[in-house]
Scaffold this motif. Structure first.
Motif, PDB file in Angstrom:
ATOM      1  N   PRO A  69       0.791  -1.217  -0.026  1.00 27.29           N
ATOM      2  CA  PRO A  69      -0.024   0.028   0.069  1.00 27.29           C
ATOM      3  C   PRO A  69       0.762   1.158   0.123  1.00 27.29           C
ATOM      4  CG  PRO A  69      -0.841  -1.540   1.458  1.00 27.29           C
ATOM      5  CD  PRO A  69       0.390  -2.234   1.181  1.00 27.29           C
ATOM      6  N   ASP A  70       2.067   0.929   0.788  1.00 26.77           N
ATOM      7  CA  ASP A  70       2.986   2.320   0.701  1.00 26.77           C
ATOM      8  C   ASP A  70       3.296   2.735  -0.642  1.00 26.77           C
ATOM      9  OD1 ASP A  70       2.649   2.581   3.527  1.00 26.77           O
ATOM     10  OD2 ASP A  70       4.058   0.888   3.724  1.00 26.77           O
ATOM     11  N   LYS A 209      13.703   9.519   2.339  1.00 21.37           N
ATOM     12  CA  LYS A 209      13.055  11.027   2.485  1.00 21.37           C
ATOM     13  C   LYS A 209      13.989  12.166   2.884  1.00 21.37           C
ATOM     14  CE  LYS A 209      11.443   9.909   7.214  1.00 21.37           C
ATOM     15  NZ  LYS A 209      10.169   9.789   7.961  1.00 21.37           N
ATOM     16  N   ASP A 210      13.566  13.240   2.616  1.00 23.44           N
ATOM     17  CA  ASP A 210      14.286  14.603   3.105  1.00 23.44           C
ATOM     18  C   ASP A 210      15.644  14.689   2.759  1.00 23.44           C
ATOM     19  OD1 ASP A 210      12.019  15.082   4.826  1.00 23.44           O
ATOM     20  OD2 ASP A 210      12.756  13.826   6.349  1.00 23.44           O
ATOM     21  N   LEU A 245      17.909   6.710  -3.630  1.00 26.63           N
ATOM     22  CA  LEU A 245      16.892   7.518  -4.511  1.00 26.63           C
ATOM     23  C   LEU A 245      16.417   8.540  -3.495  1.00 26.63           C
ATOM     24  CD1 LEU A 245      15.609   4.591  -6.529  1.00 26.63           C
ATOM     25  CD2 LEU A 245      17.304   6.021  -7.198  1.00 26.63           C
ATOM     26  N   ARG A 246      16.122   9.613  -4.248  1.00 27.37           N
ATOM     27  CA  ARG A 246      15.038  10.594  -3.491  1.00 27.37           C
ATOM     28  C   ARG A 246      13.695  10.608  -3.764  1.00 27.37           C
ATOM     29  NH1 ARG A 246      19.791  12.247  -5.243  1.00 27.37           N
ATOM     30  NH2 ARG A 246      21.568  13.357  -4.041  1.00 27.37           N
ATOM     31  N   THR A 247      12.854  11.005  -2.863  1.00 22.40           N
ATOM     32  CA  THR A 247      11.357  10.837  -3.008  1.00 22.40           C
ATOM     33  C   THR A 247      11.088  11.969  -4.365  1.00 22.40           C
ATOM     34  OG1 THR A 247      11.312  12.678  -1.393  1.00 22.40           O
ATOM     35  CG2 THR A 247      10.735  10.386  -0.777  1.00 22.40           C
ATOM     36  N   ASN A 253       4.338  11.376   2.418  1.00 19.11           N
ATOM     37  CA  ASN A 253       4.421  10.327   3.480  1.00 19.11           C
ATOM     38  C   ASN A 253       3.851   9.200   2.912  1.00 19.11           C
ATOM     39  OD1 ASN A 253       4.544   8.839   5.797  1.00 19.11           O
ATOM     40  ND2 ASN A 253       2.701   9.848   6.676  1.00 19.11           N
ATOM     41  N   ALA A 254       4.846   7.967   2.900  1.00 21.97           N
ATOM     42  CA  ALA A 254       4.456   6.685   2.081  1.00 21.97           C
ATOM     43  C   ALA A 254       4.964   5.508   3.190  1.00 21.97           C
ATOM     44  CB  ALA A 254       5.018   6.602   1.023  1.00 21.97           C
TER      45      ALA A 254
END
Length: 275
Positions: A69-70, A209-210, A245-247, A253-254
């Motif tokens: 789901p994420d 993330k970030d 890898l970057r978002t 938010n996953a």
């Protein structure tokens, strides 16, 4: 004129295949995007093309059997760049329906385009590279294994969430296509499998993330991290590295699919914290 006897047969002409594909709204299979076009120093000797089928079950067919789901929520196939808009989504859906409903037509077109791509790369003096699963996770080595030997001049590669793929899982590893490279994708729940791949010397892709305004970590959970956004040349990576890898896209938010570069804890297959 297309006859009923050869409409979906193996011996249809390219003209017939194109006519049938047009009925599905498909005129071309291979294409490119910003990631495939990135030209780092090591990528300059290659030309990359990708096959963009519809991700998840967007087309009504499940194309990513190990998705969570994420990662479905954050899928760049529908959440990033032009992929957010309906025409791009519909183009992927059309190709995916052709893939399932008229596979002989699909493969006729794909082989034709790959053959033209080989000729184009020869003229340019570069190596042709093809990513068959730009947004999907088709097990090509099982579904259409002949494609790799037929186009031995091309380098094929993919990311996959299906950990039971790759030469490590072949009864005879020599049977694995020498020109097909796979990188396992971290989902937030499959660290045990990712660690096994890394110990075998394979690569694992992790979305952090970030990290747009901050650098990717130098290492994560004891394994070196390389910048996977500089190019998409995964087959050139060192052994046993994490491809950072970057978002991308609008989703911020996953869950654990977006790994925290500052935290070393992950969730295992049983959705429990582990060190």
């Amino acid at each position: 004129m297309i006859t009923k006897t050869n409409k979906y047969g193996e011996h249809l002409s390219i003209q017939e295949a194109r006519a049938i594909a047009k009925e599905y709204g498909v005129t071309k299979l291979l294409g490119s995007n910003n990631k495939l076009d990135k030209q780092s120093d090591r990528a300059k000797g290659y030309i990359l093309k990708g096959l963009s089928l519809a991700p998840a079950n967007l087309s009504g067919y499940e194309m990513c059997p190990m998705r969570t789901p994420d990662c479905t929520k954050a899928c760049i196939g529908v959440k990033s760049g032009h992929n957010r808009f309906n025409p791009a989504k519909q183009a992927k859906i059309n190709k995916t329906k052709l893939f399932w409903k008229a596979s002989a037509v699909f493969m006729k077109l794909l082989r034709h385009e790959l053959n033209n791509f080989v000729k184009y790369c020869e003229k340019k003096g570069k190596v042709g590279v093809v990513r068959l699963n730009t947004y999907s996770d088709v097990v090509w080595e099982r579904k259409f294994p002949a494609i790799f030997e037929e186009f031995s001049d091309l380098q094929f590669y993919d990311y996959t969430k299906i950990d039971m793929r790759g030469p490590m899982y072949e009864a005879n590893p020599a049977d694995w296509p020498v020109n097909y490279h796979l990188t396992l994708s971290y989902t937030g729940y499959n660290w045990d499998e990712c660690k096994q791949w890394l110990e075998w010397g394979q690569q694992v892709a992790v979305v952090f993330k970030d990290c747009w305004d901050n650098p990717l970590p130098d290492s994560w959970r004891g394994y070196p991290v390389v910048d996977g956004d500089e190019d998409d040349c995964r087959w050139l990576e060192d052994y046993g590295v994490i491809v950072g890898l970057r978002t991308k896209g609008s989703v911020k938010n996953a869950g654990p699919f977006f790994a925290d570069p500052k935290k070393l804890t992950v969730l295992n297959n049983y959705y429990k914290e582990t060190k």
